[in-house]
Structures are given as C-alpha cells and as structure tokens.
Design a protein around this motif. Structure first.
Motif, PDB file in Angstrom:
ATOM      1  N   ILE A 222       0.979  -1.258   0.100  1.00  0.00           N
ATOM      2  CA  ILE A 222      -0.156   0.009   0.120  1.00  0.00           C
ATOM      3  C   ILE A 222       0.894   1.064  -0.029  1.00  0.00           C
ATOM      4  CG2 ILE A 222      -1.401   1.436   1.417  1.00  0.00           C
ATOM      5  CD1 ILE A 222      -2.908  -1.304   2.193  1.00  0.00           C
ATOM      6  N   ASN A 223       1.966   1.237   0.705  1.00  0.00           N
ATOM      7  CA  ASN A 223       2.864   2.210   0.917  1.00  0.00           C
ATOM      8  C   ASN A 223       3.541   2.600  -0.497  1.00  0.00           C
ATOM      9  OD1 ASN A 223       2.073   2.721   3.412  1.00  0.00           O
ATOM     10  ND2 ASN A 223       3.790   1.728   4.387  1.00  0.00           N
ATOM     11  N   THR A 224       3.936   1.558  -0.970  1.00  0.00           N
ATOM     12  CA  THR A 224       4.423   1.800  -2.369  1.00  0.00           C
ATOM     13  C   THR A 224       3.856   2.203  -3.329  1.00  0.00           C
ATOM     14  OG1 THR A 224       6.287  -0.078  -1.648  1.00  0.00           O
ATOM     15  CG2 THR A 224       5.740   0.491  -3.961  1.00  0.00           C
ATOM     16  N   ILE A 225       2.564   1.722  -3.409  1.00  0.00           N
ATOM     17  CA  ILE A 225       1.589   2.248  -4.470  1.00  0.00           C
ATOM     18  C   ILE A 225       1.228   3.844  -4.481  1.00  0.00           C
ATOM     19  CG2 ILE A 225      -0.569   1.817  -5.448  1.00  0.00           C
ATOM     20  CD1 ILE A 225      -0.346  -1.179  -4.883  1.00  0.00           C
ATOM     21  N   GLN A 226       0.917   3.955  -3.085  1.00  0.00           N
ATOM     22  CA  GLN A 226       0.726   5.401  -2.681  1.00  0.00           C
ATOM     23  C   GLN A 226       1.992   6.364  -2.912  1.00  0.00           C
ATOM     24  OE1 GLN A 226      -0.276   4.901   1.608  1.00  0.00           O
ATOM     25  NE2 GLN A 226      -2.674   5.286   1.019  1.00  0.00           N
ATOM     26  N   THR A 227       3.125   6.231  -2.989  1.00  0.00           N
ATOM     27  CA  THR A 227       4.090   6.680  -3.227  1.00  0.00           C
ATOM     28  C   THR A 227       4.191   7.031  -4.638  1.00  0.00           C
ATOM     29  OG1 THR A 227       5.423   6.019  -1.393  1.00  0.00           O
ATOM     30  CG2 THR A 227       6.558   7.097  -2.974  1.00  0.00           C
ATOM     31  N   ARG A 228       3.766   5.977  -5.416  1.00  0.00           N
ATOM     32  CA  ARG A 228       3.772   6.310  -7.008  1.00  0.00           C
ATOM     33  C   ARG A 228       2.545   7.248  -7.365  1.00  0.00           C
ATOM     34  NH1 ARG A 228       4.683   0.473  -7.611  1.00  0.00           N
ATOM     35  NH2 ARG A 228       2.695   0.158  -8.247  1.00  0.00           N
ATOM     36  N   LEU A 229       1.620   7.108  -6.566  1.00  0.00           N
ATOM     37  CA  LEU A 229       0.541   8.060  -6.984  1.00  0.00           C
ATOM     38  C   LEU A 229       0.612   9.424  -6.641  1.00  0.00           C
ATOM     39  CD1 LEU A 229      -2.649   5.623  -5.872  1.00  0.00           C
ATOM     40  CD2 LEU A 229      -2.168   6.195  -8.109  1.00  0.00           C
ATOM     41  N   ILE A 230       1.382   9.607  -5.267  1.00  0.00           N
ATOM     42  CA  ILE A 230       1.526  10.957  -5.052  1.00  0.00           C
ATOM     43  C   ILE A 230       2.834  11.638  -5.872  1.00  0.00           C
ATOM     44  CG2 ILE A 230       3.142  12.170  -3.191  1.00  0.00           C
ATOM     45  CD1 ILE A 230       1.709  10.308  -1.347  1.00  0.00           C
ATOM     46  N   GLU A 231       3.699  10.720  -6.256  1.00  0.00           N
ATOM     47  CA  GLU A 231       4.581  11.443  -7.252  1.00  0.00           C
ATOM     48  C   GLU A 231       4.173  11.560  -8.622  1.00  0.00           C
ATOM     49  OE1 GLU A 231       7.584   8.391  -7.408  1.00  0.00           O
ATOM     50  OE2 GLU A 231       8.546   8.937  -5.646  1.00  0.00           O
ATOM     51  N   SER A 232       3.181  10.930  -9.079  1.00  0.00           N
ATOM     52  CA  SER A 232       2.486  11.227 -10.424  1.00  0.00           C
ATOM     53  C   SER A 232       1.572  12.479 -10.198  1.00  0.00           C
ATOM     54  CB  SER A 232       1.636  10.047 -10.710  1.00  0.00           C
ATOM     55  OG  SER A 232       0.736  10.104 -11.914  1.00  0.00           O
ATOM     56  N   ALA A 233       0.620  12.574  -9.051  1.00  0.00           N
ATOM     57  CA  ALA A 233      -0.184  13.900  -8.830  1.00  0.00           C
ATOM     58  C   ALA A 233       0.811  15.090  -8.957  1.00  0.00           C
ATOM     59  CB  ALA A 233      -0.978  13.623  -7.689  1.00  0.00           C
ATOM     60  N   ALA A 234       2.136  14.688  -8.044  1.00  0.00           N
ATOM     61  CA  ALA A 234       3.031  16.124  -8.062  1.00  0.00           C
ATOM     62  C   ALA A 234       3.429  16.454  -9.399  1.00  0.00           C
ATOM     63  CB  ALA A 234       4.034  15.614  -7.214  1.00  0.00           C
ATOM     64  N   ALA A 235       4.024  15.612 -10.089  1.00  0.00           N
ATOM     65  CA  ALA A 235       4.270  15.682 -11.371  1.00  0.00           C
ATOM     66  C   ALA A 235       3.202  16.471 -12.307  1.00  0.00           C
ATOM     67  CB  ALA A 235       4.812  14.401 -12.370  1.00  0.00           C
ATOM     68  N   ARG A 236       1.909  15.992 -12.252  1.00  0.00           N
ATOM     69  CA  ARG A 236       1.025  16.609 -13.122  1.00  0.00           C
ATOM     70  C   ARG A 236       0.788  17.994 -12.722  1.00  0.00           C
ATOM     71  NH1 ARG A 236      -2.527  13.104 -12.406  1.00  0.00           N
ATOM     72  NH2 ARG A 236      -2.372  12.161 -14.457  1.00  0.00           N
ATOM     73  N   ASN A 237       0.726  18.316 -11.123  1.00  0.00           N
ATOM     74  CA  ASN A 237       0.605  19.655 -10.866  1.00  0.00           C
ATOM     75  C   ASN A 237       1.796  20.575 -11.182  1.00  0.00           C
ATOM     76  OD1 ASN A 237      -1.560  18.895  -9.543  1.00  0.00           O
ATOM     77  ND2 ASN A 237      -0.840  18.593  -7.761  1.00  0.00           N
ATOM     78  N   THR A 238       2.758  20.026 -11.203  1.00  0.00           N
ATOM     79  CA  THR A 238       4.040  20.832 -11.724  1.00  0.00           C
ATOM     80  C   THR A 238       3.901  21.271 -13.309  1.00  0.00           C
ATOM     81  OG1 THR A 238       5.538  19.880 -10.323  1.00  0.00           O
ATOM     82  CG2 THR A 238       6.555  21.101 -12.092  1.00  0.00           C
ATOM     83  N   ILE A 239       3.318  20.260 -14.011  1.00  0.00           N
ATOM     84  CA  ILE A 239       3.195  20.798 -15.539  1.00  0.00           C
ATOM     85  C   ILE A 239       2.075  21.600 -15.749  1.00  0.00           C
ATOM     86  CG2 ILE A 239       2.373  19.650 -17.424  1.00  0.00           C
ATOM     87  CD1 ILE A 239       3.577  17.126 -16.708  1.00  0.00           C
ATOM     88  N   THR A 240       0.824  21.438 -14.898  1.00  0.00           N
ATOM     89  CA  THR A 240      -0.086  22.451 -14.797  1.00  0.00           C
ATOM     90  C   THR A 240       0.200  23.800 -14.435  1.00  0.00           C
ATOM     91  OG1 THR A 240      -1.650  20.513 -14.467  1.00  0.00           O
ATOM     92  CG2 THR A 240      -2.550  23.015 -14.109  1.00  0.00           C
ATOM     93  N   ARG A 241       1.001  23.741 -13.329  1.00  0.00           N
ATOM     94  CA  ARG A 241       1.598  25.176 -13.013  1.00  0.00           C
ATOM     95  C   ARG A 241       2.560  25.843 -14.140  1.00  0.00           C
ATOM     96  NH1 ARG A 241       2.172  22.756  -7.804  1.00  0.00           N
ATOM     97  NH2 ARG A 241       4.256  22.348  -8.538  1.00  0.00           N
ATOM     98  N   SER A 242       3.220  25.167 -14.708  1.00  0.00           N
ATOM     99  CA  SER A 242       4.103  25.567 -15.745  1.00  0.00           C
ATOM    100  C   SER A 242       3.120  26.313 -16.818  1.00  0.00           C
ATOM    101  CB  SER A 242       5.082  24.511 -16.248  1.00  0.00           C
ATOM    102  OG  SER A 242       5.766  24.953 -17.410  1.00  0.00           O
ATOM    103  N   GLN A 243       2.094  25.567 -17.248  1.00  0.00           N
ATOM    104  CA  GLN A 243       1.342  25.685 -18.281  1.00  0.00           C
ATOM    105  C   GLN A 243       0.607  27.051 -18.068  1.00  0.00           C
ATOM    106  OE1 GLN A 243      -1.175  22.270 -18.931  1.00  0.00           O
ATOM    107  NE2 GLN A 243       0.202  21.272 -20.436  1.00  0.00           N
TER     108      GLN A 243
END
Length: 249
Positions: A222-243
């Motif tokens: 569970i912790n491993t999968i949650q870490t991947r989801l957090i990283e994926s969401a963080a990367a998307r938010n970074t792209i959105t803020r840049s756009q």
C-alpha cells in the motif's frame, strides 16, 4: 426511469442477510471537474461490512459495465439487490438492462442530495477511497493500474484483517438522550463465515486466501503504491502550474 425505480430512504434499512450492495462512485478529478479523469466504483454490503472497490476510465457505460462485471465476479455471495446513488452513471437504461441481464431481483435508489440514504457507502468513500487514494487528480492508464492494485491490498486488509462494528439498535441514557448500540467487533470475513451463506469450493478458496495474507506485506505494498500515486500527482501539478504561468506570460 427514475420514477420507475423505488426509493430506499435512511429509515428503510436492508434485510438482515448478506447479498445487498450500496453502490456509489468517487471522482478522482482533483480540484477541477473538467476533462477526462478516473472514477472509482465503491460497493458496500451493509449487513456484512464487506467492501468491493474498482476504478474505471470514466463514467461512460462501457467502463461502468466492466467495473460492475468485476464487482459481480468478486463479490463472494450471489447479488440479491443493489441500491444505487442517484447519479446518471447508474440511473440510465443501459445500467438497468445490465441488472436485468444478471437477474438482480431488487433495484433501489437513494433520494437526491440525501447522503444518509446510502450512509454505509458514503462512509466507505472517505475511509476506503479518499483515505488511501487521497484527493488528487488521476487520468492515465498507469494511474488506473496503480489504483486497482491499491484496492486489492485495501480490500484484503479491510475485509479480512480489520474488525468493524455494526449499529444494531438504540438505547437511552439516564438523561433521556438516545444512544446507539453496536455489536461486538468482527471482520467482514468473520461475519461472512458466521452467516453460513458461503459454502462449498468458494468458501474453501476464500479461506485459503485469508490464511495466506501477510499484514506487513500488505502495508508495504500500500505504501509503495501510494508513493507512486503521490509522485504522479505532483508531476501533473508541476506541469499544470507551468502551463498556467506560460499562458499568463
């Protein structure tokens, strides 16, 4: 169509047997309800406490049908009835036809904007879905796979390992105030076995799954999968803020 489906209110309750599911959806849209995003179908048996969760691409019937087929296949008992949320992803002719094709005898719906009508699944929306998958936006196929891997572990933990209590009545305090009475804590798996509704090879397979569970391994996954989801969401938010910054510039 809505008028033809009976209402089930918070006062009606469910039969005191397993086999009935309250079903709702949770949108993984983040803070903006636009575009295409993943949706989780959440189903709860109010009598047993058994929960089943499955994420699909969106609310289109093609994906909702696949999710409902998966829930039907992995629910340990024959499905005796469904209580839908009042959303259009459930209250449409295609979904009602799906229920008819699978010979589901009882179909009910909650009242609009009355969350107490399906309080069991509403509680699970927070305790199961939001607590484990957070409130981020998920869109991609990789996130879809990760969420369904996550639900496999969450279902194993919640259904087999964690006791829960069930409200069974009311009493009064000395001052005359009403007070809820709960039964003894038990896991949904223990309630299922005690009900006697599960027998034969299906009971043997579920018993084998139960005794092979490793709580520590489940937590690590569970912790491993949650870490991947957090990283994926963080990367998307970074792209959105840049756009957004580029557009303002």
């Amino acid at each position: 169509l809505r008028a033809s489906i009976p209402l089930r209110t918070a006062m009606d309750g469910f039969p005191a047997i397993g086999g009935y599911l309250e079903i709702d959806t949770v949108a993984h849209c983040g803070h903006r309800n636009e575009g295409d995003y993943l949706v989780t179908i959440n189903a709860t048996d109010p009598y047993l406490g058994w929960g089943i969760t499955r994420t699909v691409r969106n609310k289109a019937f093609l994906h909702m049908e696949a999710g409902m087929d998966w829930i039907l296949a992995h629910y340990p008992l024959p499905l005796a009835g469904v209580d839908f949320d009042n959303g259009s992803e459930f209250l449409n002719w295609a979904m009602i036809a799906w229920c008819d094709d699978h010979a589901i005898p009882t179909i009910t719906r909650s009242r609009p904007y009355q969350h107490n009508d399906n309080a069991h699944v509403e509680q699970r929306n927070g305790d199961w879905v939001r607590k484990h998958a957070f409130r981020y936006r998920y869109e991609t196929a990789a996130e879809l796979d990760d969420l369904n891997l996550l639900w496999t572990q969450v279902m194993a933990r919640k259904n087999h390992l964690l006791p829960c209590v069930k409200a069974v009545g009311w009493t009064q305090t000395r001052s005359g105030r009403k007070k809820r009475i709960y039964d003894k804590p038990a896991t949904p798996y223990a309630r299922l076995r005690a009900s006697g509704a599960l027998t034969g090879p299906k009971a043997d397979r579920l018993s084998q799954v139960h005794y092979e569970l490793n709580p520590a391994a489940i937590t690590r996954k569970i912790n491993t999968i949650q870490t991947r989801l957090i990283e994926s969401a963080a990367a998307r938010n970074t792209i959105t803020r840049s756009q957004f910054s580029d557009q303002n510039t």
